[in-house]
Enzyme design. Structure first.
Site, PDB file in Angstrom:
ATOM      1  N   TRP A  20      44.305  34.777  40.315  1.00 26.55           N
ATOM      2  CA  TRP A  20      43.133  35.567  40.704  1.00 26.55           C
ATOM      3  C   TRP A  20      41.931  35.632  39.486  1.00 26.55           C
ATOM      4  O   TRP A  20      41.044  35.922  39.924  1.00 26.55           O
ATOM      5  CB  TRP A  20      43.472  36.823  41.227  1.00 26.55           C
ATOM      6  CG  TRP A  20      44.099  37.438  40.495  1.00 26.55           C
ATOM      7  CD1 TRP A  20      43.906  38.715  39.335  1.00 26.55           C
ATOM      8  CD2 TRP A  20      45.529  37.746  40.362  1.00 26.55           C
ATOM      9  NE1 TRP A  20      44.864  39.088  38.839  1.00 26.55           N
ATOM     10  CE2 TRP A  20      46.208  38.684  39.357  1.00 26.55           C
ATOM     11  CE3 TRP A  20      46.743  37.164  41.267  1.00 26.55           C
ATOM     12  CZ2 TRP A  20      47.605  39.010  39.246  1.00 26.55           C
ATOM     13  CZ3 TRP A  20      47.907  37.490  40.895  1.00 26.55           C
ATOM     14  CH2 TRP A  20      48.334  38.581  40.007  1.00 26.55           C
ATOM     15  N   ARG A  21      42.589  35.217  38.378  1.00 27.45           N
ATOM     16  CA  ARG A  21      41.535  35.275  37.216  1.00 27.45           C
ATOM     17  C   ARG A  21      40.609  34.239  37.219  1.00 27.45           C
ATOM     18  O   ARG A  21      39.657  33.973  36.547  1.00 27.45           O
ATOM     19  CB  ARG A  21      42.139  35.503  36.186  1.00 27.45           C
ATOM     20  CG  ARG A  21      42.729  36.852  35.837  1.00 27.45           C
ATOM     21  CD  ARG A  21      43.069  37.119  34.416  1.00 27.45           C
ATOM     22  NE  ARG A  21      43.463  38.683  34.201  1.00 27.45           N
ATOM     23  CZ  ARG A  21      44.439  39.040  33.384  1.00 27.45           C
ATOM     24  NH1 ARG A  21      45.107  38.021  32.521  1.00 27.45           N
ATOM     25  NH2 ARG A  21      44.713  40.274  33.410  1.00 27.45           N
ATOM     26  N   GLU A  33      43.996  42.433  44.139  1.00 19.51           N
ATOM     27  CA  GLU A  33      44.149  43.964  43.785  1.00 19.51           C
ATOM     28  C   GLU A  33      44.890  45.033  44.666  1.00 19.51           C
ATOM     29  O   GLU A  33      45.442  45.561  44.338  1.00 19.51           O
ATOM     30  CB  GLU A  33      42.554  44.556  43.537  1.00 19.51           C
ATOM     31  CG  GLU A  33      41.702  43.913  42.245  1.00 19.51           C
ATOM     32  CD  GLU A  33      42.459  44.313  40.911  1.00 19.51           C
ATOM     33  OE1 GLU A  33      43.329  45.148  40.926  1.00 19.51           O
ATOM     34  OE2 GLU A  33      42.495  43.579  39.997  1.00 19.51           O
ATOM     35  N   CYS A 195      53.226  47.598  18.453  1.00 25.64           N
ATOM     36  CA  CYS A 195      52.321  48.387  17.446  1.00 25.64           C
ATOM     37  C   CYS A 195      52.591  47.443  16.143  1.00 25.64           C
ATOM     38  O   CYS A 195      51.437  47.124  15.566  1.00 25.64           O
ATOM     39  CB  CYS A 195      53.028  49.827  17.121  1.00 25.64           C
ATOM     40  SG  CYS A 195      52.876  51.180  18.476  1.00 25.64           S
ATOM     41  N   CYS A 198      49.794  44.996  16.531  1.00 31.74           N
ATOM     42  CA  CYS A 198      48.694  45.362  17.122  1.00 31.74           C
ATOM     43  C   CYS A 198      47.291  45.138  16.551  1.00 31.74           C
ATOM     44  O   CYS A 198      47.494  45.782  15.330  1.00 31.74           O
ATOM     45  CB  CYS A 198      48.860  46.612  17.634  1.00 31.74           C
ATOM     46  SG  CYS A 198      47.430  47.563  18.601  1.00 31.74           S
ATOM     47  N   CYS A 204      44.444  53.366  15.163  1.00 31.61           N
ATOM     48  CA  CYS A 204      44.702  54.018  16.649  1.00 31.61           C
ATOM     49  C   CYS A 204      45.263  55.459  16.119  1.00 31.61           C
ATOM     50  O   CYS A 204      46.336  55.560  15.424  1.00 31.61           O
ATOM     51  CB  CYS A 204      46.235  53.071  17.050  1.00 31.61           C
ATOM     52  SG  CYS A 204      47.192  53.925  18.562  1.00 31.61           S
ATOM     53  N   THR A 298      53.445  71.817  52.662  1.00 28.70           N
ATOM     54  CA  THR A 298      53.262  71.985  51.338  1.00 28.70           C
ATOM     55  C   THR A 298      53.918  70.924  50.484  1.00 28.70           C
ATOM     56  O   THR A 298      53.534  70.097  49.618  1.00 28.70           O
ATOM     57  CB  THR A 298      53.867  73.155  50.923  1.00 28.70           C
ATOM     58  OG1 THR A 298      53.609  74.237  51.727  1.00 28.70           O
ATOM     59  CG2 THR A 298      53.591  73.538  49.283  1.00 28.70           C
TER      60      THR A 298
HETATM   61  N1  ADE Z   1      46.988  44.718  37.842  1.00 26.45           N
HETATM   62  C1  ADE Z   1      46.046  45.220  38.705  1.00 26.45           C
HETATM   63  N2  ADE Z   1      45.129  44.557  38.440  1.00 26.45           N
HETATM   64  C2  ADE Z   1      45.074  43.608  37.693  1.00 26.45           C
HETATM   65  C3  ADE Z   1      44.721  42.385  37.214  1.00 26.45           C
HETATM   66  N3  ADE Z   1      43.448  42.027  37.741  1.00 26.45           N
HETATM   67  N4  ADE Z   1      45.223  41.590  36.017  1.00 26.45           N
HETATM   68  C4  ADE Z   1      46.457  42.008  35.868  1.00 26.45           C
HETATM   69  N5  ADE Z   1      47.210  42.949  36.354  1.00 26.45           N
HETATM   70  C5  ADE Z   1      46.548  43.736  37.137  1.00 26.45           C
END
Ligand code: ADE
Length: 348
Positions: A20-21, A33, A195, A198, A204, A298
């Protein structure tokens, strides 16, 4: 280098190649998402691939049946996500001419799309300057800046959102947001963060003050249990119906309700014929099935619907505690509000 530049530079070197990237298609980003809500990337990936292949456009999605969507969704859990997606896809067809919106203000009107998801879609698809705050971002910000306000408090949500907004690279919002999420997911992990390698080791707060295992702070909340019931309105021609007194070891102790079946999950829209053979001498005719309603207690969230059955009294195999009551006597029995509301048209 400041925080933003350091972050982007880390991201470009370390990011995962996630399908999706490689797209600015708001529909595909929405798909990813929603699938990734409460689901890890490795678990969600095959579902994303399956869905995007079966429904390459929002129009394809909108014309699918709920059964088809839920079948593909099988195994992911939280099935309301699948149902909400269908609602949203159909709304995109009718209200947005079939073009998936990319503006935050439009996205936030869609069912199942909250602040985080609207910001993610708007920034990933169109670089709108909206900062995302998910679990990864909370963790990174809490540790780096040393913020101990609980992330699940009202004050915490406000504070972290304000900080993320301030930090956002407004000219490159999409990549910045992806980088924040990815850094939290791969580097600033909940347990055993890396760490030693990092880029923020010298700036940090949590690392410097040995608070990596303390931050972020989360308020302990009582777990809300979800329960699923079907209630049976079994009535006869003499204006009587069956009620029963609830036992003392559960919710609504001592109140009267209806014959019911409790289910383990949300898929309760279909009456369970197994019980019919125990309850009725012959298969009864169902005269109505209501929509599911949500009822908040509750510490429990009840999801319930009703099944109406008209039957002769002698065809019912009375179970322990069941009693026939005249409609006009119903008002004399204490009932939970949920049941009272179900019977409103009968009680008066
Ligand atoms: N988790 C939720 N959305 C994401 C994203 N766009 N890339 C990586 N991990 C995710």
């Amino acid at each position: 280098m400041g925080f933003k530049n350091e972050l982007i530079s880390w991201y470009r070197n370390h990011k995962r190649d996630l399908p999706w990237r490689n797209s600015t298609d708001a529909y595909l980003i929405w798909l990813s998402e929603i699938i990734l809500q409460q689901t890890r990337v490795e678990q969600g990936m095959p579902y994303f691939l399956r869905f995007s292949e079966a429904y390459p456009t929002v129009k394809d999605f909108a014309t699918a049946s709920e059964d088809e969507i839920l079948r593909l969704w099988q195994g992911l859990g939280y099935y309301s996500r699948g149902r909400n997606m269908l609602k949203t896809a159909r709304k995109v067809m009718t209200d947005f001419d079939g073009t998936f919106p990319t503006a935050y203000a439009d996205l936030i009107t869609l069912t199942g799309v909250g602040e985080y998801t609207a910001s993610a879609i708007a920034s990933f698809s169109n670089n709108e300057a909206k900062a995302v705050v998910d679990g990864n971002v909370y963790r990174l910000l809490a540790r780096y800046f040393g913020i101990s306000t609980p992330i699940n408090s009202t004050q915490g949500k406000k504070e972290f959102q304000a900080l993320a907004d301030e930090l956002l690279n407004k000219k490159n919002a999409g990549e910045h947001n992806q980088a924040m999420i990815e850094f939290g997911a791969l580097q600033c992990k909940p347990k055993n963060p890396n760490c030693e390698v990092c880029p923020f080791i010298s700036s940090c707060f949590a690392y410097k003050h040995m608070q990596i295992n303390v931050l972020p702070v989360k308020l302990k909340t009582l777990k809300i249990k979800e329960r699923y019931f079907q209630f049976y309105i079994i009535s006869n021609k003499k204006n009587q119906l069956i009620i029963k007194r609830r036992n003392n070891a559960d919710i609504w102790a001592g109140l009267y309700d209806l014959p019911s079946i409790e289910f383990e999950n949300a898929e309760l829209s279909i009456p369970k014929p197994d019980n019919f053979t125990n309850w009725f001498k012959q298969t009864p005719i169902i005269s109505a099935v209501s929509d599911q309603v949500k009822h908040i207690l509750t510490h429990q969230r009840i999801f319930a619907n009703t099944i109406e059955i008209d039957i002769n009294a002698h065809d019912v195999i009375m179970q322990e505690g069941w009693i026939w009551v005249d409609f006009n006597e119903l008002k004399n029995y204490g009932m939970p509000k949920l049941i009272f509301d179900f019977l409103k048209k009968i009680i008066n």
